[in-house]
Design an enzyme around this catalytic site. Sequence first.
Site, PDB file in Angstrom:
ATOM      1  CG  HIS B  62      40.412  28.062  76.787  1.00 27.10           C
ATOM      2  ND1 HIS B  62      39.880  26.970  77.443  1.00 27.10           N
ATOM      3  CD2 HIS B  62      39.431  29.007  76.785  1.00 27.10           C
ATOM      4  CE1 HIS B  62      38.634  27.250  77.800  1.00 27.10           C
ATOM      5  NE2 HIS B  62      38.340  28.479  77.425  1.00 27.10           N
ATOM      6  CG  HIS B  64      38.180  32.299  77.704  1.00 27.05           C
ATOM      7  ND1 HIS B  64      37.362  31.720  76.760  1.00 27.05           N
ATOM      8  CD2 HIS B  64      38.605  33.471  77.157  1.00 27.05           C
ATOM      9  CE1 HIS B  64      37.300  32.507  75.699  1.00 27.05           C
ATOM     10  NE2 HIS B  64      38.050  33.572  75.913  1.00 27.05           N
ATOM     11  CG  ASP B  66      35.456  29.882  82.217  1.00 33.39           C
ATOM     12  OD1 ASP B  66      36.347  30.351  81.473  1.00 33.39           O
ATOM     13  OD2 ASP B  66      34.426  29.332  81.757  1.00 33.39           O
ATOM     14  CG  HIS B  67      38.611  26.938  81.064  1.00 35.76           C
ATOM     15  ND1 HIS B  67      38.255  25.638  80.828  1.00 35.76           N
ATOM     16  CD2 HIS B  67      37.523  27.683  80.729  1.00 35.76           C
ATOM     17  CE1 HIS B  67      37.018  25.593  80.350  1.00 35.76           C
ATOM     18  NE2 HIS B  67      36.558  26.825  80.281  1.00 35.76           N
ATOM     19  CG  HIS B 142      36.721  28.598  72.920  1.00 39.23           C
ATOM     20  ND1 HIS B 142      35.356  28.688  72.822  1.00 39.23           N
ATOM     21  CD2 HIS B 142      37.041  29.125  74.130  1.00 39.23           C
ATOM     22  CE1 HIS B 142      34.884  29.255  73.914  1.00 39.23           C
ATOM     23  NE2 HIS B 142      35.874  29.533  74.725  1.00 39.23           N
ATOM     24  CG  ASP B 213      35.327  26.285  77.046  1.00 34.38           C
ATOM     25  OD1 ASP B 213      35.509  25.338  77.818  1.00 34.38           O
ATOM     26  OD2 ASP B 213      35.038  27.424  77.444  1.00 34.38           O
ATOM     27  CG  HIS B 271      32.122  24.971  79.737  1.00 34.39           C
ATOM     28  ND1 HIS B 271      31.626  25.945  78.894  1.00 34.39           N
ATOM     29  CD2 HIS B 271      33.184  25.533  80.355  1.00 34.39           C
ATOM     30  CE1 HIS B 271      32.371  27.036  78.991  1.00 34.39           C
ATOM     31  NE2 HIS B 271      33.317  26.815  79.870  1.00 34.39           N
TER      32      HIS B 271
END
Lengths: 304, 304
Positions: B62, B64, B66-67, B142, B213, B271
């Site tokens: 996804h 976000h 941090d990914h 998510h 997530d 995570h």
Amino acid sequence: MSICLTILGCHSATPRINAFPTAQYLEINNRHFLIDCGEGTQRQMRKYKVGFSKINHIFISHLHGDHFYGLVGLLSTFGILNREKELHIYGPKGIKKATLLQLKISQSHAKYPMVFHELISNESELIFEDDKVEIRTIPLDHRVYTNGYLFTEKEKPKKLNMLNISGYPEIGKADYLNIKAGKNITLSTGEVVSNSELTLPSSKPLSFAFCSDTSYKPDIIPTIKNVDLLYHEATFLDDRIDLAKKTKHSTTKQAARIAKEANVNQLVLGHYSGRYKDISIFKQEAQEVFKNTALAEPGKIFNI
Amino acid sequence: MSICLTILGCHSATPRINAFPTAQYLEINNRHFLIDCGEGTQRQMRKYKVGFSKINHIFISHLHGDHFYGLVGLLSTFGILNREKELHIYGPKGIKKATLLQLKISQSHAKYPMVFHELISNESELIFEDDKVEIRTIPLDHRVYTNGYLFTEKEKPKKLNMLNISGYPEIGKADYLNIKAGKNITLSTGEVVSNSELTLPSSKPLSFAFCSDTSYKPDIIPTIKNVDLLYHEATFLDDRIDLAKKTKHSTTKQAARIAKEANVNQLVLGHYSGRYKDISIFKQEAQEVFKNTALAEPGKIFNI
């Protein structure tokens, strides 16, 4: 009045295990600036204890990845940390659209105001000024539109020399503002008392010039003349001067020549190519031209 | 047939000194995949000796930060390393535009072909297949559109059991292809020789499911049933189940419940929220529900 420069990253091209792309944290006259922001800069900031909330202005020299790929992550983290203060970002045209698109698709919901100052001029221009510091661009010569930045302390208001002032009963509080502003005082006798007699010597305003990335460009010398600290890229040793020319970078001796001719106090080299395992020779080579040369290394601090 | 999973990063939200956002390197049946790519992933790849040239497929769960904030830097580095091979990038719609815009303004001149596979379906779908591996999405729940990924080895062609075959003089080379394809053989007498008698037992195809997530989502269980290795996010300990629900993440026990009900062999948690200094309790809590639980840590390798 002081300058404290923390090197966060000083290597070129790609992040590696012990190589971090360009980023510097500058404290000058109680102002705090971030200069360039390669990938991983926010981690380097944490490592070297740079307070995230102190940063209100970020200066990006150019849009090669090793100078700005860490920006979007840092802006996103500011949002996660609930930043509310305005943040100013200076950099080449295009930085706003690409950054905001990344933030938008990642739904980062940064709620603080971001003010982008996109630069297009090829002349040195004043881009920031407050009561303590002024900042000018230093147009550089690289493969893409690039600016260095010149950070200069402003002179503080002069301090009164009360011992000397007491020798002139006629000079009173009404004159103090004029004296602090640097004016001479004319007594009723017509005698002129010079300002230097009535004020204490003030410390010299300090200055720092950041120049990365650029080919050898002597026409920046008038702009950076007499700075206290000059960071100048030196991607290659001097035997690769042809490669430096081709890729629009500088060699050790070219950087040193700029430092010498600009009569700076200290030169800091960085942006080393990944081909060099041992960078100590960068210093040796530069010192053949300009003695007071140091090497940027992650975490190294230059205090003036 | 084997699986080797290297954890490159396993922390949530923002990169910190000892916290690295999500990224995993999966070797399965001699195929090599990168899963998620938070900021700093390329440095972690170097640290844990992941060969850059082996990666031909990147899967982003996804958008976000941090990914995926490390993706553009990695793609740019591939270009600097003179990559010529095609690279496939799988991820939510939007990833192509934002990535290409960043690469364009940084003039990265990556000359290799990039093929973006933008995902929009909310149903599990087959997105990759070759002779060794197939990969399906695992739609997750998510705050933004998110997919996990299920990696499954394909069965190898069966190997001939020559000892048993030699007992049937009538069976000749002309039959071997049918036997390898799993077919029984009918003799001229009408007797049927079962395929299992003519072939050697083959090793069971292995599978790995990556789920990050997501909120607790039991309807993924049929998709990930019986996998050998399940990575499932556990952002919070179980006492913060309300916060997990609000932020659409999972707790330790929720992840363990998924593992248990899907009858997986081993569960790996990751995570972790930055609020936890000591993550050992994540394992303890999960093991109350599912015994064979391990913790993701940077550099940790899971071999099957």
